[in-house]
Design a protein around this motif. Sequence first.
Motif, PDB file in Angstrom:
ATOM      1  N   ASP A   1      17.459 -47.692   0.989  1.00 43.43           N
ATOM      2  CA  ASP A   1      16.559 -48.430   1.881  1.00 43.43           C
ATOM      3  C   ASP A   1      15.201 -48.660   1.221  1.00 43.43           C
ATOM      4  O   ASP A   1      14.610 -49.745   1.346  1.00 43.43           O
ATOM      5  N   TRP A   2      14.702 -47.640   0.518  1.00 43.81           N
ATOM      6  CA  TRP A   2      13.407 -47.777  -0.146  1.00 43.81           C
ATOM      7  C   TRP A   2      13.478 -48.854  -1.229  1.00 43.81           C
ATOM      8  O   TRP A   2      12.569 -49.687  -1.356  1.00 43.81           O
ATOM      9  N   CYS A   3      14.566 -48.837  -2.016  1.00 47.80           N
ATOM     10  CA  CYS A   3      14.713 -49.828  -3.084  1.00 47.80           C
ATOM     11  C   CYS A   3      14.762 -51.244  -2.509  1.00 47.80           C
ATOM     12  O   CYS A   3      14.126 -52.161  -3.036  1.00 47.80           O
ATOM     13  N   GLU A   4      15.497 -51.407  -1.412  1.00 50.14           N
ATOM     14  CA  GLU A   4      15.592 -52.731  -0.796  1.00 50.14           C
ATOM     15  C   GLU A   4      14.251 -53.175  -0.223  1.00 50.14           C
ATOM     16  O   GLU A   4      13.834 -54.327  -0.410  1.00 50.14           O
ATOM     17  N   ALA A   5      13.545 -52.260   0.421  1.00 50.30           N
ATOM     18  CA  ALA A   5      12.261 -52.603   1.033  1.00 50.30           C
ATOM     19  C   ALA A   5      11.203 -52.945  -0.003  1.00 50.30           C
ATOM     20  O   ALA A   5      10.290 -53.730   0.262  1.00 50.30           O
ATOM     21  N   ASN A   6      11.323 -52.354  -1.189  1.00 49.19           N
ATOM     22  CA  ASN A   6      10.315 -52.555  -2.221  1.00 49.19           C
ATOM     23  C   ASN A   6      10.758 -53.506  -3.334  1.00 49.19           C
ATOM     24  O   ASN A   6      10.075 -53.614  -4.351  1.00 49.19           O
ATOM     25  N   GLY A   7      11.880 -54.182  -3.131  1.00 50.47           N
ATOM     26  CA  GLY A   7      12.355 -55.140  -4.117  1.00 50.47           C
ATOM     27  C   GLY A   7      12.698 -54.498  -5.440  1.00 50.47           C
ATOM     28  O   GLY A   7      12.529 -55.115  -6.502  1.00 50.47           O
TER      29      GLY A   7
ATOM     30  N   ALA B   1      15.090 -53.279  -8.232  1.00 49.05           N
ATOM     31  CA  ALA B   1      16.427 -53.614  -8.715  1.00 49.05           C
ATOM     32  C   ALA B   1      17.248 -52.352  -8.927  1.00 49.05           C
ATOM     33  O   ALA B   1      16.799 -51.401  -9.565  1.00 49.05           O
ATOM     34  N   GLY B   2      18.449 -52.327  -8.381  1.00 53.88           N
ATOM     35  CA  GLY B   2      19.303 -51.169  -8.577  1.00 53.88           C
ATOM     36  C   GLY B   2      18.927 -50.029  -7.650  1.00 53.88           C
ATOM     37  O   GLY B   2      18.641 -50.237  -6.471  1.00 53.88           O
ATOM     38  N   TYR B   3      18.899 -48.824  -8.209  1.00 50.87           N
ATOM     39  CA  TYR B   3      18.652 -47.624  -7.402  1.00 50.87           C
ATOM     40  C   TYR B   3      17.766 -46.654  -8.150  1.00 50.87           C
ATOM     41  O   TYR B   3      17.896 -46.465  -9.369  1.00 50.87           O
ATOM     42  N   THR B   4      16.875 -46.010  -7.426  1.00 49.18           N
ATOM     43  CA  THR B   4      16.133 -44.863  -7.922  1.00 49.18           C
ATOM     44  C   THR B   4      16.001 -43.846  -6.794  1.00 49.18           C
ATOM     45  O   THR B   4      15.865 -44.219  -5.622  1.00 49.18           O
ATOM     46  N   SER B   5      16.049 -42.574  -7.165  1.00 53.50           N
ATOM     47  CA  SER B   5      15.839 -41.506  -6.176  1.00 53.50           C
ATOM     48  C   SER B   5      14.381 -41.075  -6.131  1.00 53.50           C
ATOM     49  O   SER B   5      14.039 -40.114  -5.434  1.00 53.50           O
ATOM     50  N   TYR B   6      13.507 -41.780  -6.844  1.00 53.71           N
ATOM     51  CA  TYR B   6      12.112 -41.365  -6.992  1.00 53.71           C
ATOM     52  C   TYR B   6      11.422 -41.143  -5.649  1.00 53.71           C
ATOM     53  O   TYR B   6      10.655 -40.191  -5.480  1.00 53.71           O
TER      54      TYR B   6
END
Length: 206
Positions: free
Chosen positions: A45-51, A53-58
């Motif tokens: 959800d965070w990656c999608e909301a922040n544009g 690319a891909g995935y990060t667990s940061y």
Amino acid sequence: MADIRSLFVTRLYRAAQSEHGPAVDYDELAATCLSVAEDDEAGQDWCEANGYAGYTSYASLTDLPWRMPIFADLVRSLDGHVAAFAEDLALDLDGRALVLEDIWINVLPEGGFHTSHIHPHSVISGTTYVSMPEGTSALKLEDPRLPFMMAAPVRKRDAPEELRTYHSVAPAVGDVLLWESFVRHEVPMNMAEEPRVSVSFNYKWT
């Protein structure tokens, strides 16, 4: 004869993960990273909301070494690498240690990239490379002095490595790269069809 020396050197550390601490099975680590990416809905959800690319667990997971033994083994190894790099940098730690601040997973699909950035609240930053498909992007590092070179010509294409404004490193699976956290870095667009998987981390001075 002129006396010309190199001053204010920016160091880059590169070594196999297995040189310090327990050797990690990178096939298992890759499977673990992809499993986490699939299950971590908050991270997605965070990656999608922040544009992103891909995935990060940061921005979603802060306890990977507690959750999974393979990350605990990895951190024990990284502690050794970071200590060796701190020694090379002649850092006066005043009897204190550099300790892990955060560690996170990156899964970069085809067409994904990480824009240029620094880690201003840390001392040493780095990445270990979990899956590097053929044709994937390297790590690109920038001369920290670049913002001050307001009227300087560009460097020649065949300039010596230590004089280049940018430097790209193509790491292999199992490599650990470390740099001081003020060094601006980026990952250009992944042109490979398969995802580029890595684990990044910061160390702070306690």
